[in-house]
Design a protein around this motif. Structure first.
Motif, PDB file in Angstrom:
ATOM      1  N   ASP A  92      29.717  28.390 -13.741  1.00 61.05           N
ATOM      2  CA  ASP A  92      28.897  28.121 -12.552  1.00 61.05           C
ATOM      3  C   ASP A  92      28.855  26.623 -12.254  1.00 61.05           C
ATOM      4  OD1 ASP A  92      27.717  30.787 -11.773  1.00 61.05           O
ATOM      5  OD2 ASP A  92      27.047  30.716 -13.845  1.00 61.05           O
ATOM      6  N   TRP A  93      28.719  25.806 -13.323  1.00 57.69           N
ATOM      7  CA  TRP A  93      28.668  24.349 -13.175  1.00 57.69           C
ATOM      8  C   TRP A  93      29.473  23.716 -14.305  1.00 57.69           C
ATOM      9  CZ3 TRP A  93      26.563  22.081  -8.975  1.00 57.69           C
ATOM     10  CH2 TRP A  93      25.657  22.831  -8.220  1.00 57.69           C
ATOM     11  N   SER A  94      30.223  22.681 -13.969  1.00 54.63           N
ATOM     12  CA  SER A  94      30.985  21.949 -14.973  1.00 54.63           C
ATOM     13  C   SER A  94      31.136  20.499 -14.519  1.00 54.63           C
ATOM     14  CB  SER A  94      32.359  22.587 -15.195  1.00 54.63           C
ATOM     15  OG  SER A  94      33.106  22.602 -13.988  1.00 54.63           O
ATOM     16  N   LEU A 117      24.582  17.011 -25.131  1.00 52.25           N
ATOM     17  CA  LEU A 117      25.108  18.065 -24.257  1.00 52.25           C
ATOM     18  C   LEU A 117      25.382  19.387 -24.962  1.00 52.25           C
ATOM     19  CD1 LEU A 117      27.608  15.949 -22.117  1.00 52.25           C
ATOM     20  CD2 LEU A 117      25.383  16.824 -21.403  1.00 52.25           C
ATOM     21  N   SER A 118      25.712  19.361 -26.244  1.00 45.80           N
ATOM     22  CA  SER A 118      26.090  20.601 -26.932  1.00 45.80           C
ATOM     23  C   SER A 118      25.037  21.702 -26.841  1.00 45.80           C
ATOM     24  CB  SER A 118      26.424  20.307 -28.394  1.00 45.80           C
ATOM     25  OG  SER A 118      27.594  19.511 -28.473  1.00 45.80           O
ATOM     26  N   PRO A 119      23.716  21.389 -26.856  1.00 48.38           N
ATOM     27  CA  PRO A 119      22.733  22.474 -26.720  1.00 48.38           C
ATOM     28  C   PRO A 119      22.772  23.177 -25.361  1.00 48.38           C
ATOM     29  CG  PRO A 119      21.718  20.520 -27.686  1.00 48.38           C
ATOM     30  CD  PRO A 119      23.069  20.109 -27.190  1.00 48.38           C
ATOM     31  N   LEU A 120      23.422  22.543 -24.352  1.00 47.37           N
ATOM     32  CA  LEU A 120      23.412  23.106 -23.007  1.00 47.37           C
ATOM     33  C   LEU A 120      24.703  23.840 -22.644  1.00 47.37           C
ATOM     34  CD1 LEU A 120      21.784  20.119 -21.082  1.00 47.37           C
ATOM     35  CD2 LEU A 120      20.704  22.289 -21.695  1.00 47.37           C
ATOM     36  N   GLY A 121      25.752  23.672 -23.424  1.00 52.17           N
ATOM     37  CA  GLY A 121      27.006  24.324 -23.056  1.00 52.17           C
ATOM     38  C   GLY A 121      28.155  23.862 -23.915  1.00 52.17           C
ATOM     39  N   ARG A 122      29.354  23.983 -23.367  1.00 54.51           N
ATOM     40  CA  ARG A 122      30.582  23.716 -24.141  1.00 54.51           C
ATOM     41  C   ARG A 122      31.165  22.366 -23.754  1.00 54.51           C
ATOM     42  NH1 ARG A 122      35.206  28.100 -25.497  1.00 54.51           N
ATOM     43  NH2 ARG A 122      36.628  26.740 -26.623  1.00 54.51           N
ATOM     44  N   SER A 163      38.851  11.397 -22.371  1.00 55.04           N
ATOM     45  CA  SER A 163      38.138  12.106 -21.312  1.00 55.04           C
ATOM     46  C   SER A 163      37.409  13.294 -21.924  1.00 55.04           C
ATOM     47  CB  SER A 163      39.095  12.569 -20.210  1.00 55.04           C
ATOM     48  OG  SER A 163      39.990  13.556 -20.685  1.00 55.04           O
ATOM     49  N   PHE A 164      36.474  13.829 -21.175  1.00 54.56           N
ATOM     50  CA  PHE A 164      35.750  14.999 -21.668  1.00 54.56           C
ATOM     51  C   PHE A 164      35.425  15.925 -20.512  1.00 54.56           C
ATOM     52  CE2 PHE A 164      32.503  11.880 -20.618  1.00 54.56           C
ATOM     53  CZ  PHE A 164      31.538  12.623 -19.941  1.00 54.56           C
ATOM     54  N   THR A 165      35.283  17.207 -20.826  1.00 55.70           N
ATOM     55  CA  THR A 165      34.826  18.196 -19.858  1.00 55.70           C
ATOM     56  C   THR A 165      33.659  18.961 -20.458  1.00 55.70           C
ATOM     57  OG1 THR A 165      36.379  19.877 -20.665  1.00 55.70           O
ATOM     58  CG2 THR A 165      37.122  18.464 -18.847  1.00 55.70           C
ATOM     59  N   PHE A 166      32.788  19.439 -19.592  1.00 50.81           N
ATOM     60  CA  PHE A 166      31.605  20.161 -20.047  1.00 50.81           C
ATOM     61  C   PHE A 166      31.362  21.350 -19.137  1.00 50.81           C
ATOM     62  CE2 PHE A 166      27.044  21.051 -19.757  1.00 50.81           C
ATOM     63  CZ  PHE A 166      26.749  21.294 -21.090  1.00 50.81           C
ATOM     64  N   ASP A 167      31.111  22.511 -19.717  1.00 48.28           N
ATOM     65  CA  ASP A 167      30.770  23.722 -18.976  1.00 48.28           C
ATOM     66  C   ASP A 167      29.333  24.109 -19.303  1.00 48.28           C
ATOM     67  OD1 ASP A 167      33.336  24.150 -17.817  1.00 48.28           O
ATOM     68  OD2 ASP A 167      34.046  24.839 -19.760  1.00 48.28           O
TER      69      ASP A 167
END
Length: 545
Positions: free
Chosen positions: A306-308, A331-336, A233-237
């Motif tokens: 704010d968004w994840s 995705l890495s250029p946009l967040g964690r 699984s993965f999460t993104f902030d």
């Protein structure tokens, strides 16, 4: 429902004869808890009848037809936020199918099950884990006690790459308004493809029994997924809220390319906080919605973006590794971006156990913040998030319904029982940053105007469409908030339709208005309804029919 009391009592006696007196509820004290729902003005049923098998369903439908009594079928009554088990029309008799709860077949080779409407997500998953460990099912992030078929027939959405629940149904057995039984598709006697070939031969009619009132589904095939060789699984902030349109476009491209195949729930800060926290007693007294400075403080306290969003990757190990590389690149250029596997979840569980020791709690909490940038509350959420993305149902996420409740979040949630106020409103839009931003902005303007917290989750319905799922949290014990919630729902629904967008799914508060939004479509459905159910006795008013 206006009916001669003597005739209604006679009908109740017939119902009791068909299903047994213990399975017919009609006294006011029995109906009171069954009439509760999280929406502002739930309709009170005239009675609730609980058949035990398909033959008893046939009998109840025939009795209702004979006496001219309208029926409102429901599977488990856990459709929280959309109306639960309450009908559109006051006094309608609820046909409750929770006793039809058998898993009739599981086919390991072809990966499908045949189940009744009372089968829950938890029941199905536990059955598979115990007897068919090489198969997984999908679930929602709602209650584990929800009906698999009920959610699918209302076109609900899940968490894995089998998230399109109606799309995974194949082969229905339906009790028609006449009391006759129909098998859709290839459901003739001894048809070997009834649960493997959706279309059958000739016109495809299973869609007529989805978001409708043309029959009572008492059995269906549901497709299952083979246990994958590898799962992560993965999460993104998202780092900057202004980059939301770019993130939506990126998710669309990744979905069209097949890099993202699971369901994606792209959620704002209020969604995350509603799961992790809730209004304090002081906040409940002071605010109809949290002011920006209070929201910012809570974001900081809980380490919330704010968004994840999160998702799952499954397949052969080489496929999972390739998908991870593509996600990092995009995705890495946009967040964690953070990946989680079963081994890491095992470590998290150990840490949660150690955290119960007071002398270790401070050290672990500090380490979690430094390493992950998140709060210890998110540490507790991690196993639940990882599990639900594997199709393991969890009660954890239903806690969001208690965000504005004076009651503490319970171990096992039941928002109807606990008088939580929540109504879902869910337009669906083309999955472009432009369309999504336009509708999110439109919804936020109305939420701000009525002073409600803006809860919004953006859900991938397919690689080309995104659901903008909003929730109106309100106090059921506050008449002004109840009235404001109703007004917000109606006005925002009209504004969304006027802007050229339709709903993905509608609760009972919005069903009456549907008939006027597409006159030709509803005129055609009305002609079908008049032929199949000339007395309009099955679920009158459902989805505008």
């Amino acid at each position: 429902m206006n009916m001669d009391p003597d005739i209604f009592r006679e009908a109740l006696a017939e119902f009791e004869g068909a299903v047994g007196p213990a399975h017919v509820k009609w006294r006011p004290e029995e109906l009171a808890p069954l009439a509760k729902a999280t929406i502002p003005q739930p309709r009170r049923p005239g009675a609730v009848v609980y058949p035990g098998d398909s033959q008893e369903v046939e009998a109840v439908v025939r009795i209702a037809r004979h006496f001219g009594i309208p029926l409102w079928p429901c599977s488990k009554g856990r459709n929280w936020g959309y109306g639960s088990a309450t009908p559109v029309e006051e006094g309608t008799v609820v046909l409750h199918l929770e006793r039809l709860n058998r898993i009739l077949e599981v086919n390991d080779e072809l990966a499908y099950a045949v189940i009744e409407p009372g089968v829950t997500y938890r029941q199905l998953r536990e059955h598979l884990d115990r007897h068919h460990p090489d198969l997984w099912c999908d679930c929602t992030d709602g209650t584990p006690h929800g009906s698999v078929l009920g959610n699918a027939l209302d076109r609900g959405l899940g968490t894995t790459h089998y998230a399109d629940h109606f799309g995974t149904l194949c082969g229905l057995e339906v009790i028609l308004p006449s009391g006759e039984t129909l098998r859709t598709g290839g459901g003739v006697e001894n048809c070997h493809t009834w649960h493997t070939h959706k279309w059958g031969v000739g016109p495809y009619i299973e869609g007529l029994f989805s978001q409708s009132n043309f029959g009572v589904v008492v059995k269906a095939g549901v497709w299952l997924m083979p246990r994958p060789g590898s799962f992560v699984s993965f999460t993104f902030d998202l780092a900057r809220a202004d980059d939301l349109p770019q993130l939506v476009d990126t998710i669309r491209r990744l979905s069209l390319e097949g890099v993202i195949s699971s369901a994606v729930h792209l959620i704002n800060d209020v969604v995350t906080l509603s799961v992790l926290a809730q209004y304090s007693p002081e906040q409940l007294q002071r605010y109809s919605r949290l002011p920006p400075e209070e929201l910012a403080r809570m974001r900081q306290e809980y380490g919330v973006s704010d968004w994840s969003f999160g998702g799952g990757i499954q397949g052969r190990p080489s496929m999972v590794r390739a998908a991870r590389r593509e996600l990092r690149r995009a995705l890495s250029p946009l967040g964690r971006l953070m990946f989680v596997d079963d081994r890491l979840i095992g470590v998290v569980r150990v840490l949660l156990g150690w955290r119960k020791r007071p002398w270790l709690r401070g050290f672990i909490d500090g380490a979690v913040r430094v390493v992950t940038g998140k709060s210890p509350a998110m540490l507790e959420a991690a196993p639940e998030i990882h599990g639900v993305l594997k199709g393991i149902p969890s009660d954890y996420f239903v806690r969001h319904a208690y965000f504005k409740s004076p009651l503490p979040k319970p171990v096992e949630s039941h928002p109807d029982r606990d008088d939580c106020g929540i109504t879902w409103l869910a337009p669906i839009v083309p999955m472009t940053g432009e369309h999504v931003s336009r509708v999110v902005s439109l919804c936020k303007d109305y939420f701000d105007r009525y002073e409600f917290d803006f809860y919004v989750a953006l859900l991938i319905q397919n690689p080309r469409s995104m659901i903008v799922l909003t929730a109106i949290f309100f106090r059921k014990d506050d008449a002004e908030q109840c009235k404001a919630a109703e007004s917000l729902y109606q006005e925002l629904s009209s504004a969304i339709a006027a802007s050229g967008y339709q709903a993905y799914r509608v609760g009972t508060p919005g069903m009456r208005a549907l008939a006027g939004k597409n006159p030709q479509f509803h005129a055609f459905l009305k002609s079908l309804k008049n032929a199949a159910d000339p007395g309009n006795l099955l679920a009158p008013g459902k989805y505008g029919l």
